[in-house]
Design an enzyme around this catalytic site. Structure first.
Site, PDB file in Angstrom:
ATOM      1  CG  ASP A 127      -1.816  -1.183   1.333  1.00 18.27           C
ATOM      2  OD1 ASP A 127      -2.131  -1.770   0.285  1.00 18.27           O
ATOM      3  OD2 ASP A 127      -2.187  -1.554   2.461  1.00 18.27           O
ATOM      4  NE  ARG A 162     -17.495  -5.933 -23.498  1.00 12.63           N
ATOM      5  CZ  ARG A 162     -17.337  -7.247 -23.577  1.00 12.63           C
ATOM      6  NH1 ARG A 162     -16.159  -7.792 -23.296  1.00 12.63           N
ATOM      7  NH2 ARG A 162     -18.330  -8.025 -23.921  1.00 12.63           N
ATOM      8  CD  GLU A 222      -8.288  -2.433  -0.857  1.00 14.22           C
ATOM      9  OE1 GLU A 222      -8.725  -3.568  -1.114  1.00 14.22           O
ATOM     10  OE2 GLU A 222      -7.288  -2.236  -0.126  1.00 14.22           O
ATOM     11  CD  GLN A 275      -3.905  -5.085  -6.666  1.00 16.25           C
ATOM     12  OE1 GLN A 275      -3.792  -3.877  -6.679  1.00 16.25           O
ATOM     13  NE2 GLN A 275      -4.985  -5.684  -6.195  1.00 16.25           N
TER      14      GLN A 275
END
Ligand code: F6P
Length: 343
Positions: A127, A162, A222, A275
Site C-alpha cells: 500500500d 468497452r 478499493e 497484487q
C-alpha cells in the site's frame, strides 16, 4: 549475540529478501538469528527456527515469507505480553527486527515504549502508506502487476469498445491506483483521497466516445468513495464494500453505474491478491535488501525504537513514534499528474 526476526501483517513481495539480508549480515559477525513464525504470534508461542546462511539460500526471488505471517497483536492480551517477554529473556535476545506494516510496527512502538523491548522496525506493504519513508517494498511489485493488467485490458477494451473498470488494493490510500494508473495510461483514476462524482466520470467517458475513443480504462482504489453530493450506493452496499479489515466491491458497483449512465458496456476486473503475490521486482529486492542491512546495523549499534526508511535515495532511520499512528496519504503532486491524462 542472538537476535530475533519475524514478519507480521499482510505478506508482500520482498519479505524474503529482507530476511536474507539480515541473516547474511549477521552471519558475517557470527550473530545467531532466530526466525519467529507468524508475526508477533511466534514470540508468544515460542515458535521459531534458527536461520543460517544455508536456510536463506534461494529465497531472494521468492514471494511471500518463509517465516509465515499473521495480524496477531500481543498488546490486546496482557498474558501474551508476559509470555512474549519470558520467551525473549529465555532466548537471551539482544533485540528483535519486526518486519511489518502499520499494525505490526504500532505494536513494536508500544512494546518499546511501554515495556522497554529492544526492537527495530522494517516497513513493508504493497500500500505504500507508512509515514516516515518515501517507499515501502512490495509497492513496486504491486504497481507492476497493475500496469501489466491495464496493458492487457487495453487491447480487449479497444476491441469491444468497452469501459474496463480495474479495482486495485491500497487500503485507505490511492498510491497503487495512482502509480499503476499513470503507468498503464488509465483514463480515470479514483482514489480514497478524492471522493468522486460519478456524473463527472460518466461525462469523461461519454466525451471520449464522442471523440472516437469508445473504450476506456477506469482504475478505482478499493476504498475510493462516491462524493456525498452524488451517492449511488445503498447503506447496505456501503457496509459491504467499506469494511476496514476487508475492503472490496466498489469496482462492480461502479461498472454497473457507468453502464447505466453512459450506455457503454462496462466490465470489471478486481485484481485482488494477485497484487501481493509472486516474485518481487528488482527495485523491491534492492529496497528490501537495503532495509535488511540497515536494520541489522541498528541492532549492532543498539539503536532501539527506530524504523529503517528511505528518503530520496538514502536509507535512514526514523523513530517508530514518528512512523506509525497516521497513514501516509497519496502525494497530491502525483494525483495532479494523473489528472492531466483524465478523459
Ligand atoms: O495492506 C495490504 C492489503 O493487501 C491491503 O491492500 C488490503 O486492503 C488488505 O491488505 C487485505 O488484507 P487481508 O490479507 O487481511 O485480506
Amino acid at each position: 549475540m542472538r537476535i530475533g526476526i519475524f514478519t507480521g501483517g499482510g505478506d508482500c513481495p520482498g519479505l524474503n529478501a529482507a530476511i536474507r539480508a539480515v541473516v547474511r549480515s549477521a552471519s558475517t559477525d557470527d550473530v545467531k538469528v532466530l526466525g519467529f513464525r507468524n508475526g508477533w504470534r511466534g514470540l508468544v508461542d515460542d515458535d521459531f527456527a534458527e536461520l543460517t546462511r544455508e536456510s536463506v539460500i534461494g529465497i531472494l526471488p521468492r514471494g511471500g515469507t518463509i517465516l509465515g505471517t499473521s495480524r496477531f497483536n500481543p498488546l490486546k492480551d496482557p498474558d501474551s505480553i508476559e509470555t512474549l517477554k519470558y520467551n525473549w529473556q529465555r532466548h537471551n535476545l539482544s533485540g528483535v527486527i519486526a518486519v511489518g506494516g502499520e499494525g505490526t510496527l504500532s505494536a513494536a512502538r508500544d512494546l518499546h515504549e511501554q515495556h522497554q523491548l529492544r526492537v527495530v522496525g522494517v516497513p513493508k506493504t504493497i500500500d505504500n502508506d507508512i509515514n516516515g519513508t518515501d517507499f515501502t517494498f512490495g509497492f513496486d511489485t504491486a504497481v507492476s502487476v497493475v500496469t501489466d493488467a491495464i496493458d492487457r485490458l487495453h487491447s480487449t477494451a479497444e476491441s469491444h469498445h468497452r469501459v474496463m473498470v480495474v479495482e486495485v488494493m491500497g487500503r485507505h490510500t490511492g498510491w497503487i491506483a495512482a502509480y499503476g494508473g499513470i503507468a498503464g495510461g488509465a483514463d480515470v483514476i479514483l482514489v480514497p483521497e478524492h471522493p468522486f462524482r460519478v456524473s463527472r466520470v460518466c461525462d469523461l467517458l461519454i466525451n471520449r466516445k464522442k471523440d472516437g475513443r469508445a473504450f476506456s480504462i477506469v482504475v478505482v482504489a478499493e476504498d475510493a468513495r462516491p462524493h456525498p453530493d452524488e451517492p449511488f450506493l445503498s447503506d447496505d452496499e456501503c457496509s459491504r464494500i467499506y469494511r476496514h479489515d476487508r475492503l472490496g466491491g466498489i469496482g462492480e458497483m461502479l461498472a454497473m453505474e457507468i453502464e447505466r449512465c453512459t450506455e457503454i458496456q462496462a466490465r470489471v476486473t478486481k485484481l485482488g491478491y494477485v497484487q501481493r503475490g509472486g516474485s518481487p521486482t528488482p527495485a523491491d529486492r534492492i529496497l528490501a535488501t537495503r532495509f535488511g542491512i540497515k536494520a541489522y546495523e541498528m541492532v549492532r549499534a543498539q539503536q532501539w525504537g527506530v524504523m529503517v526508511a528511505v528518503r530520496g535515495n538514502k536509507i535512514v532511520t526514523v523513530p517508530l513514534t514518528e512512523a506509525v499512528g497516521e497513514v501516509k496519504f497519496l502525494d497530491q503532486d502525483i494525483y495532479k499528474i494523473a489528472e492531466v491524462f483524465f478523459g
